[in-house]
Design a protein around this motif. Structure first.
Motif, PDB file in Angstrom:
ATOM      1  N   LEU A   1      -1.392  10.907  -3.595  1.00  0.00           N
ATOM      2  CA  LEU A   1      -1.468   9.823  -2.606  1.00  0.00           C
ATOM      3  C   LEU A   1      -0.391  10.034  -1.542  1.00  0.00           C
ATOM      4  O   LEU A   1       0.789  10.108  -1.872  1.00  0.00           O
ATOM      5  CB  LEU A   1      -1.238   8.480  -3.307  1.00  0.00           C
ATOM      6  CG  LEU A   1      -1.515   7.229  -2.478  1.00  0.00           C
ATOM      7  CD1 LEU A   1      -3.015   6.978  -2.363  1.00  0.00           C
ATOM      8  CD2 LEU A   1      -0.850   6.003  -3.095  1.00  0.00           C
ATOM      9  N   PRO A   2      -0.771  10.134  -0.262  1.00  0.00           N
ATOM     10  CA  PRO A   2       0.249  10.301   0.775  1.00  0.00           C
ATOM     11  C   PRO A   2       1.039   9.008   0.964  1.00  0.00           C
ATOM     12  O   PRO A   2       0.505   7.909   0.753  1.00  0.00           O
ATOM     13  CB  PRO A   2      -0.568  10.613   2.040  1.00  0.00           C
ATOM     14  CG  PRO A   2      -1.981  10.831   1.595  1.00  0.00           C
ATOM     15  CD  PRO A   2      -2.132  10.119   0.296  1.00  0.00           C
TER      16      PRO A   2
ATOM     17  N   ILE B   1      -0.430   6.075   3.035  1.00  0.00           N
ATOM     18  CA  ILE B   1      -1.452   5.232   2.396  1.00  0.00           C
ATOM     19  C   ILE B   1      -0.829   4.387   1.287  1.00  0.00           C
ATOM     20  O   ILE B   1      -1.202   3.231   1.085  1.00  0.00           O
ATOM     21  CB  ILE B   1      -2.620   6.111   1.882  1.00  0.00           C
ATOM     22  CG1 ILE B   1      -3.296   6.770   3.100  1.00  0.00           C
ATOM     23  CG2 ILE B   1      -3.622   5.295   1.100  1.00  0.00           C
ATOM     24  CD1 ILE B   1      -4.437   7.699   2.762  1.00  0.00           C
ATOM     25  N   LEU B   2       0.157   4.950   0.593  1.00  0.00           N
ATOM     26  CA  LEU B   2       0.944   4.177  -0.389  1.00  0.00           C
ATOM     27  C   LEU B   2       1.470   2.909   0.286  1.00  0.00           C
ATOM     28  O   LEU B   2       1.340   1.804  -0.239  1.00  0.00           O
ATOM     29  CB  LEU B   2       2.110   5.042  -0.880  1.00  0.00           C
ATOM     30  CG  LEU B   2       3.106   4.481  -1.890  1.00  0.00           C
ATOM     31  CD1 LEU B   2       3.827   5.640  -2.565  1.00  0.00           C
ATOM     32  CD2 LEU B   2       4.109   3.508  -1.333  1.00  0.00           C
TER      33      LEU B   2
ATOM     34  N   ILE C   1      -1.327   0.294   0.844  1.00  0.00           N
ATOM     35  CA  ILE C   1      -1.806  -0.343  -0.389  1.00  0.00           C
ATOM     36  C   ILE C   1      -0.757  -1.316  -0.930  1.00  0.00           C
ATOM     37  O   ILE C   1      -1.055  -2.463  -1.262  1.00  0.00           O
ATOM     38  CB  ILE C   1      -2.147   0.701  -1.474  1.00  0.00           C
ATOM     39  CG1 ILE C   1      -3.338   1.557  -1.020  1.00  0.00           C
ATOM     40  CG2 ILE C   1      -2.463   0.032  -2.804  1.00  0.00           C
ATOM     41  CD1 ILE C   1      -3.699   2.673  -1.996  1.00  0.00           C
ATOM     42  N   PHE C   2       0.504  -0.875  -0.984  1.00  0.00           N
ATOM     43  CA  PHE C   2       1.526  -1.747  -1.567  1.00  0.00           C
ATOM     44  C   PHE C   2       1.862  -2.935  -0.667  1.00  0.00           C
ATOM     45  O   PHE C   2       2.165  -4.020  -1.164  1.00  0.00           O
ATOM     46  CB  PHE C   2       2.760  -0.951  -1.993  1.00  0.00           C
ATOM     47  CG  PHE C   2       2.593  -0.366  -3.371  1.00  0.00           C
ATOM     48  CD1 PHE C   2       2.965  -1.091  -4.494  1.00  0.00           C
ATOM     49  CD2 PHE C   2       2.001   0.867  -3.552  1.00  0.00           C
ATOM     50  CE1 PHE C   2       2.776  -0.586  -5.767  1.00  0.00           C
ATOM     51  CE2 PHE C   2       1.806   1.394  -4.831  1.00  0.00           C
ATOM     52  CZ  PHE C   2       2.194   0.666  -5.937  1.00  0.00           C
TER      53      PHE C   2
END
Lengths: 96, 96
Positions: free
Chosen positions: A66-67, A70-71, A74-75
Motif C-alpha cells: 500500500l503506498p 493511499i494509506l 484510508i486512515f
C-alpha cells in the motif's frame, strides 16, 4: 492460475474484509471511550496533532504494497468516521 | 477515568491502527494477485458487482458500533485504493 485459484483468492479477501471490519469496530469503541474521558475533562475531542502523529507513525511503519498516499486517505477516513459517530450521538442526545 | 487511562486507551488505538494497516497491506497483495489472473484471462479488473456483494455482506455482518453508512465509505476507499495501485503500476509499466 485457474478460475479455482481465483475463487480461493477471493475467499481470502472476504476473510480479510471481515477481520478489518472487526478491528475498525474495536477501534471505534475505544475512540468512543476516549471521547467520554475528554468530555469529562472538558477537552476538545478533535486533536489534529494526535491525528498527524498517528499518520506519521503509520507511514514510517508501512512497508507496502500500500503506498503512503493511499494509506493517508484510508486512515483519514477511519479517523474522521470516529468523529462523525460522536457528532451523531451528540445530536441524538440533544434530540432526546 | 484518569489521564493515565487515557494514555492506555491511546496505546490500544495505536496497536489497532498497526493491525488494520497490516491487514490492508495483506489485502492489497491479494488483490494484486487477482488482478494478474484477470489480466491473463483478459477480463476487466473492476467488477462493480463483486464490490456490491462484498459491501452487502459486510453490512449484514456488521454489529457496530460503526454505522453501516460509514462502513460503506471506508470500504469503498479500501476497494478503490486497490484499483488505484493497479492503475499506477500499469502507468509505470508503460513508462518503462
Amino acid at each position: 492460475m485457474r478460475q479455482q485459484d481465483l475463487e480461493q483468492l477471493r475467499k481470502e479477501v472476504d476473510g480479510l474484509n471481515v477481520k478489518i471490519l472487526d478491528l475498525i469496530n474495536e477501534r471505534t469503541s475505544l475512540v468512543k471511550k476516549i471521547g467520554k474521558v475528554k468530555e469529562k475533562q472538558g477537552v476538545n475531542r478533535y486533536d489534529p496533532m494526535r491525528e498527524r502523529e498517528m499518520l506519521n507513525f503509520l507511514k514510517e511503519y508501512n512497508e507496502g504494497p500500500l503506498p503512503n498516499g493511499i494509506l493517508d486517505e484510508i486512515f483519514k477516513g477511519i479517523f474522521m468516521s470516529a468523529l462523525e459517530i460522536q457528532k451523531d450521538e451528540e445530536k441524538n442526545a440533544l434530540l432526546v
